[in-house]
Design a protein around this motif. Structure first.
Motif, PDB file in Angstrom:
ATOM      1  N   UNK A 108       0.830  -1.203   0.000  1.00 16.07           N
ATOM      2  CA  UNK A 108       0.000   0.000   0.000  1.00 16.07           C
ATOM      3  C   UNK A 108       0.860   1.248   0.000  1.00 16.07           C
ATOM      4  N   UNK A 109       0.596   2.125   0.953  1.00 13.52           N
ATOM      5  CA  UNK A 109       1.303   3.403   1.029  1.00 13.52           C
ATOM      6  C   UNK A 109       1.973   3.481   2.393  1.00 13.52           C
TER       7      UNK A 109
ATOM      8  N   UNK B 148       2.688   4.935   5.375  1.00 13.89           N
ATOM      9  CA  UNK B 148       2.020   6.064   6.022  1.00 13.89           C
ATOM     10  C   UNK B 148       0.596   5.681   6.400  1.00 13.89           C
ATOM     11  N   UNK B 149      -0.004   4.811   5.574  1.00  6.69           N
ATOM     12  CA  UNK B 149      -1.400   4.425   5.849  1.00  6.69           C
ATOM     13  C   UNK B 149      -1.609   2.921   5.897  1.00  6.69           C
ATOM     14  N   UNK B 150      -0.697   2.141   5.333  1.00  2.82           N
ATOM     15  CA  UNK B 150      -0.989   0.705   5.261  1.00  2.82           C
ATOM     16  C   UNK B 150      -0.433  -0.038   6.461  1.00  2.82           C
TER      17      UNK B 150
ATOM     18  N   UNK C 279      -0.251   1.924  11.200  1.00  2.00           N
ATOM     19  CA  UNK C 279      -0.669   3.246  10.718  1.00  2.00           C
ATOM     20  C   UNK C 279      -2.060   3.630  11.207  1.00  2.00           C
ATOM     21  N   UNK C 280      -2.966   2.689  11.228  1.00  2.07           N
ATOM     22  CA  UNK C 280      -4.330   3.027  11.620  1.00  2.07           C
ATOM     23  C   UNK C 280      -4.511   2.951  13.131  1.00  2.07           C
TER      24      UNK C 280
ATOM     25  N   UNK D 274      -1.116   7.496  12.387  1.00  2.00           N
ATOM     26  CA  UNK D 274      -0.823   8.231  11.148  1.00  2.00           C
ATOM     27  C   UNK D 274       0.394   9.146  11.290  1.00  2.00           C
ATOM     28  N   UNK D 275       0.558   9.743  12.468  1.00  2.00           N
ATOM     29  CA  UNK D 275       1.719  10.615  12.676  1.00  2.00           C
ATOM     30  C   UNK D 275       3.006   9.781  12.792  1.00  2.00           C
TER      31      UNK D 275
ATOM     32  N   UNK E 149       3.931   8.619   9.289  1.00  2.00           N
ATOM     33  CA  UNK E 149       4.368   9.777   8.505  1.00  2.00           C
ATOM     34  C   UNK E 149       5.803  10.136   8.902  1.00  2.00           C
TER      35      UNK E 149
ATOM     36  N   UNK F 208       2.706   1.002  -3.271  1.00  2.00           N
ATOM     37  CA  UNK F 208       1.876   0.235  -4.209  1.00  2.00           C
ATOM     38  C   UNK F 208       2.718  -0.691  -5.077  1.00  2.00           C
TER      39      UNK F 208
ATOM     40  N   UNK G 256      -7.263  -1.599   9.815  1.00  2.00           N
ATOM     41  CA  UNK G 256      -5.962  -1.526   9.150  1.00  2.00           C
ATOM     42  C   UNK G 256      -5.407  -2.832   8.612  1.00  2.00           C
ATOM     43  N   UNK G 257      -6.154  -3.925   8.725  1.00  2.00           N
ATOM     44  CA  UNK G 257      -5.523  -5.222   8.452  1.00  2.00           C
ATOM     45  C   UNK G 257      -5.787  -5.766   7.048  1.00  2.00           C
ATOM     46  N   UNK G 258      -6.454  -4.998   6.205  1.00  2.00           N
ATOM     47  CA  UNK G 258      -6.804  -5.552   4.886  1.00  2.00           C
ATOM     48  C   UNK G 258      -5.566  -5.963   4.089  1.00  2.00           C
ATOM     49  N   UNK G 259      -4.493  -5.204   4.241  1.00  2.00           N
ATOM     50  CA  UNK G 259      -3.263  -5.521   3.495  1.00  2.00           C
ATOM     51  C   UNK G 259      -2.500  -6.691   4.114  1.00  2.00           C
TER      52      UNK G 259
END
Ligand SMILES: Cc1cc2nc3c(=O)[nH]c(=O)nc-3n(C[C@H](O)[C@H](O)[C@H](O)COP(=O)(O)OP(=O)(O)OC[C@H]3O[C@@H](n4cnc5c(N)ncnc54)[C@H](O)[C@@H]3O)c2cc1C
Ligand code: SF4
Ligand code: SF4
Lengths: 129, 522
Positions: B30-31, B33-35, B39-40, B111-112, B115, B131, B181-184
């Motif tokens: 993913x990304x 920062x978010x994946x 991150x979540x 998220x911080x 980042x 990605x 957050x666990x989809x990936x």
């Protein structure tokens, strides 16, 4: 799940396309991203957090898509609320926004103790939990 | 060298490696920062000051709940490395007050945090490719790892990378339970490593859950003081959260019988006023549904966490977190966390200290190895990916949704996970073997679809290892509960290894097996 991208607010930066960790969004021909794989949306609100134009709204149900009325929503003031909560908006991204964060652990333990005490009161004879 | 993954473990690995001067590429599905679940969420790290007595006491306390499977030396190491490294993020993360005149380091917001880690990794010289999911590992003729291949989703093209060392930091596997957050996190690293010859450990410890509103998995902070009610409004008698398994079993039994509602009126007063400052995203699902979190009852559900807040993962053989495959390292939830948590979840403090430390150590070790052997870019290497990429028999359409439902029904379904028995595990094994045969023999995908095909194969393979280990551990220990073997056996205080694709095997980790040994036993 992600419910709507407001074309009138979108500046076409594609930050959301990059930021979505599960590849829900594709770049759009007209600059506004398209929701291409909604079934992969994990309702994590990250696209919304990364959209500086507050052009995205993620509805809260992760089990199925929800229909929302864009006009009502735009008028509600809810757009951008998550970013404001995180203080990721330009106006309030100054240091100090995490000043309450240290309380997480103590508040979590306090909650757990409240539950433990209540259980003890209900089961006076039982060994300590 | 190559880092696969984009959560905290991957970032700390890339930072450590890049700071030694190595050329580092990090590929994330993913990304960055978010994946991933870091991150979540945003973890609290195990945080003990460098006072020998305090540290010994912290380790002793945690050893007592590890049920004989942890290693105090590893515990000491992660406490020490976390204490030294986390504050180094200060140029990128807005560490704030600890309320006592000092700085609060141990807990960070997701998220911080990510980042900041992204910025730190980039500033350290690592190259990040978002990605770019990895689909398979490449190995040399001598069996050592040679790199990886994958698919760049935004560019719609295949990628291939040769590297002197590879770190898997692909997270755990929650079997698409919907956990935040666990989809990936579909266990891709476990599958890729196993195909290259790696071994797993502790996969029976994969029955963690977290409580959330039924319509959206969130962090759990708001719910600790909850009272619970059935659909008729009768209060349920639920042991408190810190009891662990009894709490989960009571909730799960009630949920199997019907909807369960939570009432947060008892929550700490201060929490009610400052939750938004701590975790804004925990309020959003309520506000957008028109539910007043602390005033109205709402339906709750337990979201399966699989190996994420379980402890199973890739077996590591040295302090640089090398796996049983030479040149292949594992960090974070991709690796077993038995070493620091044993049979009890390390979520809450240990897991993130482990992700940081294992990432760091793997980064340094992999960089050193890559420097000593070079990229070997001219040596022949082959792709090891099987299911979904190179089917064993004739290609035909496979109903992926049906396979996923089967996998979920055998792993995260409450009855199967929290009340295990030989009979139910044997039945699960049969279902999963069928699903695996279907996938590995017939499933084939091209282009972007390869990503989903590999995720499905990885979840199915992971499920098989979890069930095999749960069957082999014929006792109850920590989070692994066998209704037909309710007691812990004194002679089973060993870690249990598993692996294999066509045929799944298990065996105890003996001291001899702790040295490099890839022989296969029944
Ligand atoms: C709700 C929740 C709360 C938690 N709270 C705490 C806590 O307070 N304290 C604590 O110690 N622990 C906690 N944990 C556990 C902790 O968050 C994890 O142990 C830690 O975040 C793991 O980091 P990671 O980097 O290994 O995995 P992740 O952050 O999950 O990252 C995995 C990464 O791998 C990538 N990936 C997966 N497959 C591929 C592929 N094929 N190719 C490329 N990339 C891939 C994903 O995209 C993702 O970026 C919590 C867990 C949860 C779910
Ligand atoms: S991040 Fe926001 S502004 Fe940028 S493309 Fe996406 S919706 Fe448009
Ligand atoms: S809510 Fe999360 S998964 Fe869904 S589109 Fe936004 S970033 Fe992607």
């Amino acid at each position: 799940m992600i419910a709507h991208i407001f074309a009138d607010r979108c500046i076409g930066c594609e930050a959301c396309v990059a930021a979505c960790p599960t590849h829900v969004l594709d770049p759009g021909a007209d600059g506004v991203p398209v929701i291409a794989r909604l079934n992969q949306c994990q309702t994590c609100f990250m696209c919304e957090l990364y959209c500086e134009a507050d052009a995205i709204y993620v509805a809260s149900d992760q089990r199925h898509p929800e229909w929302i009325d864009p006009d009502t929503l735009a008028a509600s003031g809810e757009l951008g609320s998550l970013r404001r909560g995180y203080r990721w908006t330009r106006e309030n991204s100054q240091p100090g926004s995490l000043d309450q964060f240290w309380r997480l652990g103590p508040l979590l333990r306090e909650g757990a103790e409240i539950a433990a005490r209540r259980y003890r009161d209900r089961h006076p004879g039982q060994p300590d939990v | 060298m190559l880092v696969i993954g984009g959560g905290m473990a991957a970032c700390w690995a890339a930072i450590a490696a890049a700071r030694t001067g190595a050329a580092v590429v990090l590929v994330d599905k993913g990304f960055v920062g978010t994946s991933g679940v870091t991150a979540t969420g945003g973890p609290n790290h195990w945080w003990v000051p460098p006072d020998p007595v305090a540290r010994r006491e912290a380790i002793d306390r945690r050893m007592a709940t590890a049920f004989g499977l942890a290693d105090p030396e590893w515990m000491a190491r992660i406490i020490d490395v976390t204490w030294r490294l986390l504050p180094q993020l200060a140029d990128h993360y807005p560490f704030a007050t600890d309320g006592k005149g000092g700085t609060f380091y141990s807990g960070v917001r997701g998220p911080e945090y990510l980042r900041a880690l992204r910025a730190f990794a980039t500033a350290s010289g690592a190259r990040i490719l978002d990605h770019h999911p990895a689909l398979e590992l490449l190995v040399h003729r001598d069996g050592s790892v040679a790199g990886a291949a994958g698919y760049a989703r935004l560019h719609r093209r295949a990628w291939m990378a040769r590297a002197g060392a590879v770190i898997l930091a692909t997270g755990g596997c929650a079997f698409r339970s919907g956990l935040i957050g666990s989809h990936t996190n579909s266990g891709d690293g476990y599958l890729m490593a196993a195909e290259a010859g790696a071994i797993l450990s502790g996969m029976e410890f994969s029955t963690a859950y977290s409580l959330s509103p039924a319509w959206n998995s969130t962090r759990t902070l708001p719910y600790f003081a909850a009272r619970f009610f059935d659909a008729e409004g009768r209060e349920l008698d639920i042991p408190p959260p810190m009891t662990g398994t009894p709490h989960l079993q009571a909730l799960a039994a009630a949920m199997l019988a019907g909807p369960v509602h939570a009432d947060l009126a008892d929550a700490p007063q201060l929490l009610k006023t400052i939750l938004r400052d701590i975790q804004p995203a925990s309020l959003t699902p309520f506000e957008r549904r028109g539910v007043r979190l602390f005033e109205e009852r709402f339906e709750v559900k337990l979201f399966g966490e699989g190996t994420i807040r379980g402890t199973g993962g890739l077996r590591i053989v040295d302090e640089h977190c090398q796996t049983d495959v030479r040149g292949l390292f594992a960090a974070g939830d991709a690796a077993t966390r038995e070493l620091i948590a044993g049979a009890t979840s390390g979520g809450g403090a240990q897991n993130s200290a482990w992700a940081l430390t294992s990432g760091h150590n793997a980064g340094e070790g992999a960089a050193r190895l890559a420097r000593s052997i070079g990229r070997r870019a001219q040596d022949p290497a082959r792709g090891t990916g099987q299911a979904g990429l190179r089917p064993a028999s004739a290609v035909r359409a496979v109903d992926g949704q049906a396979v996923l439902r089967t996998v979920q029904a055998q792993t995260i379904a409450y009855d199967k996970a929290l009340w295990r028995s030989e009979a139910s595990l044997v039945a699960s094994r049969a279902c999963l073997d069928d699903a695996w045969r279907e996938l590995s023999h017939h499933h084939h995908a091209d282009g972007l679809d390869q990503v989903g095909a590999r995720e499905l194969a990885a979840m199915t393979a992971t499920a098989r290892w979890c069930i095999a280990a749960a069957l082999a551990r014929d006792e109850s220990r920590g989070m692994h509960i066998r209704t037909d073997r309710p007691d812990m056996s004194l002679d089973k205080a060993f870690r249990l290894l598993t692996g294999g694709l066509e045929t799944v095997w298990t065996r105890p980790e003996t001291p001899a097996a702790q040295s490099r040994d890839t022989s296969i036993a029944a």
